[in-house]
Design an enzyme around this catalytic site. Structure first.
Site, short mmCIF file in Angstrom:
data_model
loop_
_atom_site.label_atom_id
_atom_site.label_comp_id
_atom_site.label_asym_id
_atom_site.label_seq_id
_atom_site.Cartn_x
_atom_site.Cartn_y
_atom_site.Cartn_z
N ASN A 112 33.85 47.20 43.89
CA ASN A 112 34.65 46.21 43.15
C ASN A 112 34.36 44.82 42.67
O ASN A 112 34.86 45.12 41.24
CB ASN A 112 36.16 45.46 43.90
CG ASN A 112 36.41 46.76 44.78
OD1 ASN A 112 36.52 47.73 44.69
ND2 ASN A 112 37.60 46.08 46.51
N THR A 157 60.13 46.93 -2.14
CA THR A 157 60.28 46.82 -0.53
C THR A 157 61.17 47.52 0.55
O THR A 157 62.33 48.35 -1.60
CB THR A 157 61.46 45.05 -0.56
OG1 THR A 157 62.36 45.68 -1.48
CG2 THR A 157 60.28 43.98 -1.24
N HIS A 158 61.76 47.59 1.36
CA HIS A 158 63.02 49.20 1.22
C HIS A 158 62.26 50.81 0.89
O HIS A 158 63.44 51.29 0.88
CB HIS A 158 64.24 49.08 0.81
CG HIS A 158 64.67 47.54 1.39
ND1 HIS A 158 65.47 47.67 2.38
CD2 HIS A 158 64.81 45.90 1.13
CE1 HIS A 158 65.75 45.96 2.60
NE2 HIS A 158 65.40 45.19 1.56
N SER A 279 44.34 74.64 3.60
CA SER A 279 45.62 75.45 4.43
C SER A 279 45.14 76.45 4.64
O SER A 279 44.33 77.76 3.67
CB SER A 279 47.50 75.36 3.17
OG SER A 279 47.63 75.91 4.00
N LYS A 285 46.77 74.18 -1.38
CA LYS A 285 47.07 72.85 -0.61
C LYS A 285 45.71 72.32 -0.79
O LYS A 285 44.50 72.54 -0.60
CB LYS A 285 46.92 73.28 0.28
CG LYS A 285 49.21 74.07 0.79
CD LYS A 285 50.10 72.84 0.13
CE LYS A 285 49.84 71.31 1.82
NZ LYS A 285 50.82 70.23 1.27
N GLU A 292 46.09 61.33 8.08
CA GLU A 292 47.39 61.53 9.05
C GLU A 292 47.11 61.72 10.24
O GLU A 292 47.71 61.22 11.77
CB GLU A 292 48.08 63.00 8.92
CG GLU A 292 48.16 63.45 7.35
CD GLU A 292 48.70 64.79 7.31
OE1 GLU A 292 49.95 65.52 7.08
OE2 GLU A 292 47.94 65.33 6.39
N1 ARG Z 1 35.66 54.19 41.02
C1 ARG Z 1 35.87 53.42 40.93
C2 ARG Z 1 36.62 52.61 39.93
O1 ARG Z 1 36.80 52.79 38.52
C3 ARG Z 1 35.05 51.96 41.25
C4 ARG Z 1 35.19 51.00 43.12
C5 ARG Z 1 35.51 51.62 43.69
N2 ARG Z 1 36.17 51.02 45.46
C6 ARG Z 1 36.63 50.91 46.24
N3 ARG Z 1 36.70 50.48 47.36
N4 ARG Z 1 36.74 52.04 46.62
O2 ARG Z 1 38.20 52.09 40.34
#
Ligand code: ARG
Length: 477
Positions: A112, A157-158, A279, A285, A292
């Site tokens: 995490n 404008t517009h 095209s 074309k 785009e």
């Molecule tokens: N693959 C996870 C992500 O990108 C990584 C963290 C996962 N953590 C966990 N406790 N499962 O968020």
């Protein structure tokens, strides 16, 4: 054996390939590999400084991680989809090379805080690349303004003819937008540049880590100050995607103008063959497809911003797996913006201007009417009365198929002034030479010269703006 598999059944019991396929992210998050390894190297050093790893363990792990880094850079590392994500792939690869000591890498760390750190490092690099792309785009615009900035086109404008402007003025408007886009990215970068590492899974690592020091090793300005916030915070993704979405919208607006201007009915610009396609059916074309596609891809950037906002809106504090879904919109949008900046810079650099076509269109639609009214105001006529007098002249010119106000005969001008319900206007009608004076004020050049305010289209103002931008680009200090 899955790296997190201790509490799960042995021998793969309870594993379902469909679930594994559903949860894995390696195809997307391998993009983070280098940042992940940089984060790991800094983390190992931090563990060493805290006395949790012995010096030779630090050396072994750092060398192993550096080897992995080289292999990733050379495209030599084989990614194993069974290993779920980039973090587990790299940790397993390290274990394959180093054996049990690799098991010490993840001490005091969770995926995490790891992924939050990786993503900040990645986004920081991305912002630096985008900034370089924006500078390149600005340079292309400035060079176009230096080349053809004195051409005159009808401002609208517009989407209706409004007042003539210098082409340079028009082009520099996009430099203003690009410069704001740079500012927004720089602002996002400033706020994102803190290190979550050491926040652990949510509560903070259970080791005496010097988080500030590790943060500094990674080029961060500091460490995050709340572990719960740090692992669940993706504000920096929102801010970056907001800046990217708006930047793409700006490119899209320019693309739209190029598409119109290159239509032969306008004929203001010619897009280089290299930035056009043909095209499959119509041999005649020549289409501005790259422009785009920039316009089309801006939709994806807007979608990416709404996607990350949607991901975050229902999440309780801390890490939730939903956050894994932050990467596709971020990576995709940044890649699209980077490529679009390059394409639009190239398109602008190779654009050919048809000054005559622009100039011929510049006073179509009586675009000098405002300048003519302003000239009457300078002679003491209230603006509303002046507006009315010139309006009647426009109507008359239209009726008599006279294409410009400067083409009106004296008699028409005198008649309109005499019919005014303002005494100053009526007295002007009797002034000798009033017809010629009115025609001069109603010329395209007169109209442009009159907009002589800060930010206006008068030639000296545009030249000053262009010089200022050129200066800033050449001497960014
Ligand atoms: N693959 C996870 C992500 O990108 C990584 C963290 C996962 N953590 C966990 N406790 N499962 O968020």
């Amino acid at each position: 054996m899955r790296l997190w598999g201790g509490r799960f059944g042995v021998g793969g019991e309870g594993e379902d390939e469909r679930v594994a396929a559903f949860t894995r992210s390696i195809d997307v998050d391998r993009e983070l590999a280098l940042d992940d390894l940089d984060g790991s190297i800094a983390h190992v050093r931090g563990l060493g400084r805290a006395g949790i790893l012995a010096d030779e363990e630090v050396t072994t792990l750092v060398d192993g991680l550096a080897d992995l880094r080289r292999d990733v850079e050379n495209g030599e590392l084989r990614w194993n989809p069974a290993l779920e994500d980039v973090h587990l792939n790299l940790e397993s690869a390290l274990a394959e090379r180093l054996g049990p000591v690799a098991g010490k890498l993840h001490t005091g760390r969770s995926r995490n805080d790891q992924v939050a750190t990786d993503l900040r490092l990645w986004t920081r690099r991305a912002i630096d690349r985008l900034d370089a792309g924006l500078v390149g785009f600005e340079r292309a615009l400035v060079e176009l303004a230096e080349r053809d900035g004195d051409a005159i086109l009808p401002g609208t404008t517009h989407v209706q003819p409004a007042q003539p402007v210098l082409f340079g003025h028009h082009v520099l408007a996009y430099v203003e937008m690009a410069e704001r886009d740079r500012g927004r990215l720089a602002d996002a970068r400033r706020r994102l540049n803190v290190s979550p590492l050491g926040s652990g899974a949510l509560a903070g690592a259970g080791y005496p880590l010097d988080r500030e020091r590790t943060a500094a090793d990674l080029g961060f300005d500091g460490a995050t100050t709340n572990s719960l916030d740090a692992v669940g915070d993706r504000d920096f993704v929102v801010e970056t995607l907001a800046a990217v979405a708006l930047g793409m919208v700006h490119l899209s607006r320019l693309a739209e103008e190029v598409v119109w201007w290159s239509n032969p009915r306008f004929g203001f610009v010619r897009v280089a063959d290299a930035y056009s396609t043909g095209s499959s059916m119509m041999p005649n074309k020549k289409n501005p497809d790259p422009a785009e596609l920039v316009r089309g891809r801006s939709a994806g950037a807007i979608a990416a911003l709404t996607a990350i906002l949607g991901i975050l809106k229902g999440l309780p504090l801390g890490y939730q797996r939903d956050l894994q879904e932050d990467k596709p919109p971020l990576f995709g949008s940044v890649a699209a913006y980077e490529a679009s900046l390059e394409i639009m810079a190239g398109l602008v650099s190779t654009l050919t201007i048809d000054r005559d076509r622009m100039r011929a269109a510049a006073d179509e639609g009586y675009t000098t009417a405002t300048a003519a009214a302003d000239a009457l105001v300078r002679r003491g006529v209230p603006f509303r009365a002046a507006h009315h007098v010139v309006g009647s002249l426009v109507a008359r010119a239209e009726r008599e198929a006279i294409p410009t106000l400067a083409g009106l005969p004296d008699a028409a001008i005198v008649e309109a002034l005499r019919a005014a319900d303002d005494p100053t206007a009526r007295s002007l009608a009797e002034e000798p030479g009033i017809g010629a004076a009115a025609r001069a004020a109603a010329s395209v050049e007169g109209s442009i010269a009159a907009a002589d305010v800060l930010g206006g289209t008068a030639p000296a103002r545009v030249a000053a703006a262009l010089a200022a931008v050129r200066n800033r680009l050449d001497d960014p200090g």
